[in-house]
Design an enzyme around this catalytic site. Structure first.
Site, PDB file in Angstrom:
ATOM      1  N   ASN A  71    -100.145  60.735 -48.893  1.00  0.00           N
ATOM      2  CA  ASN A  71    -101.506  60.286 -48.584  1.00  0.00           C
ATOM      3  C   ASN A  71    -101.711  58.831 -48.995  1.00  0.00           C
ATOM      4  O   ASN A  71    -102.608  58.173 -48.504  1.00  0.00           O
ATOM      5  CB  ASN A  71    -102.540  61.175 -49.289  1.00  0.00           C
ATOM      6  CG  ASN A  71    -102.251  61.376 -50.756  1.00  0.00           C
ATOM      7  OD1 ASN A  71    -101.150  61.749 -51.129  1.00  0.00           O
ATOM      8  ND2 ASN A  71    -103.224  61.136 -51.592  1.00  0.00           N
ATOM      9  N   CYS A  94    -109.406  60.584 -54.355  1.00  0.00           N
ATOM     10  CA  CYS A  94    -109.745  61.340 -55.567  1.00  0.00           C
ATOM     11  C   CYS A  94    -109.559  60.501 -56.814  1.00  0.00           C
ATOM     12  O   CYS A  94    -110.172  60.749 -57.833  1.00  0.00           O
ATOM     13  CB  CYS A  94    -108.855  62.568 -55.699  1.00  0.00           C
ATOM     14  SG  CYS A  94    -108.771  63.514 -54.228  1.00  0.00           S
TER      15      CYS A  94
END
Ligand SMILES: Cc1ncc(COP(=O)(O)O)c(C=O)c1O
Length: 381
Positions: free
Chosen positions: A149, A322
């Site tokens: 990611n 995150c």
């Protein structure tokens, strides 16, 4: 000011065609899939049709798909569920996993399981031979992310899966960033467990899936009414799942053409950004996601770039959404051998369905000036 979204790896907007599919589930089609009456049965039919569509994307059987609320939940279920169902006690992960895999592994370590973390090369790639060497008689599961990611590197998962198969060890891959972007065939790629998330592919938030190869024993984490074959109790979010399936169907029809466009824009962006003095590409130059650009600039902090770009209407990130609120350097970039200050100088630009050449040209006009400005006041240069 026009706003340009270049953070498609964090999340994607819902495709209007997907929203349209979901509309009835917010009004007349609200049934509970466990109910015997026609409202329930209509919902159940949509659930099973969605399962079939999503299974088709990865060449799985519909009964091998379990719906969850997110990739985080799927990854927790894959790691903890297979550990708790086993009498053995060893799990292998790579050093560039998403936080939800890392934290699940840490939780298992606290609860008596042994964890081995496999390092990666400078491109963020796992060497399958390292996995082979790390497998012991106690190994339950190997979990390696399909495509990063952060840096977009695509792992040799077919080879890793083959090793796991030969050694009789389960192989899980977190395909949150690759599902609906690159071709996946769970059978050909020797995958036992696979995670995917709806909101990364222009579907709604609140839906994820875990592919569990038939015959694999997993312990549930949520106990209750026995939905999802007893593996995930809780009333099923039919609308979100229908949206997830609709998003996957769009990928099946349009994915090839979309990827061609993205690769062209990605390569142009990389080529032009690397012309900036003191810039470097993070991740594998060839084996990378069609929409991922991750570059670092000497003597420049990624956070400053993100803020300055935002002031120009451009949204990108330093890495995983995150962890971008923390000031810790990315564990993924550190794992590729970067020093903390180099990791801090990185910028992730992820393209998507609505990215245009004009957007890229605007970024290329603005970014070099911002890099120059930040460098001029850098105490490190
Ligand atoms: C590789 C990867 N795994 C897991 C997740 C978590 O996804 P979700 O938001 O669906 O829980 C993400 C999202 O950032 C991701 O990129």
């Amino acid at each position: 000011m026009k706003r340009i979204y270049l953070d498609y790896a964090a999340t994607t907007p819902v495709d209007p065609r997907v929203s349209k599919t979901m509309e009835p589930f917010l009004s007349e089609n609200f049934g509970n899939t466990m109910s015997l009456h026609s409202f329930g049965q209509e919902a159940k039919i949509v659930l099973e049709e969605s399962r079939e569509k999503l299974a088709g994307v990865i060449n799985a059987n519909p009964n091998e798909i379990i719906f969850t609320s997110s990739a985080t939940e799927s990854n927790n279920l894959a790691l903890k569920g297979s550990a708790l169902a086993s009498k053995k006690g060893h799990i292998i992960i790579s050093s560039i996993e998403h936080h939800c895999v890392v934290e699940s592994a840490k939780w298992l370590a606290k609860n008596g399981f042994e964890i081995t973390e496999i390092s990666v090369d400078k491109f963020g790639k796992v060497n399958p031979e390292d996995i082979k060497k790390a497998i012991t008689e106690k190994t339950i599961l190997v979990s390696v992310i399909h495509a990063s990611n952060e840096i977009g590197t695509i792992q040799p998962i077919t080879e890793i899966g083959k090793i796991c198969k030969e050694k009789n060890v389960l192989f899980h891959t977190d395909a949150s960033q690759s599902f609906g972007k690159i071709l996946i065939d769970v059978k050909k790629m020797n995958i036992d467990l696979l995670t995917a998330s709806s909101h990364k592919i222009y579907g709604p938030k609140g839906a994820g899936l875990l592919y569990i190869r038939e015959g694999i024993n997993i312990a549930p984490l949520l106990h209750g009414g026995g939905q999802e074959n007893g593996l995930r109790s809780s009333t099923v979010n039919v609308g979100a799942i229908a949206g997830f399936a609709a998003a996957a169907e769009i990928y099946k029809k349009e994915g090839k053409k979309e990827n061609q466009k993205l690769i062209k824009l990605r390569d142009k962006l990389i080529k032009e950004l690397l012309k900036i003095k003191g810039s470097h590409l993070n991740g594998d130059p060839k084996k990378r996601l069609p929409n991922n650009v991750n570059v670092r600039f000497d003597f420049v902090e990624g956070e400053s770039l993100v803020i300055q770009l935002d002031m120009h209407g451009i949204a990108c990130s330093t890495g995983s959404a995150c962890s971008s609120a923390t000031l810790e350097p990315s564990h993924v970039l550190l794992a590729t051998g970067l020093k903390p200050e180099q990791a801090h100088g990185s910028l992730r630009i992820t393209l998507g369905r609505w990215t245009t050449e004009k957007d890229i040209n605007y970024l290329l006009k603005v970014l070099p000036k911002i890099v120059k400005k930040i460098r001029e006041i850098s105490p490190f240069k």
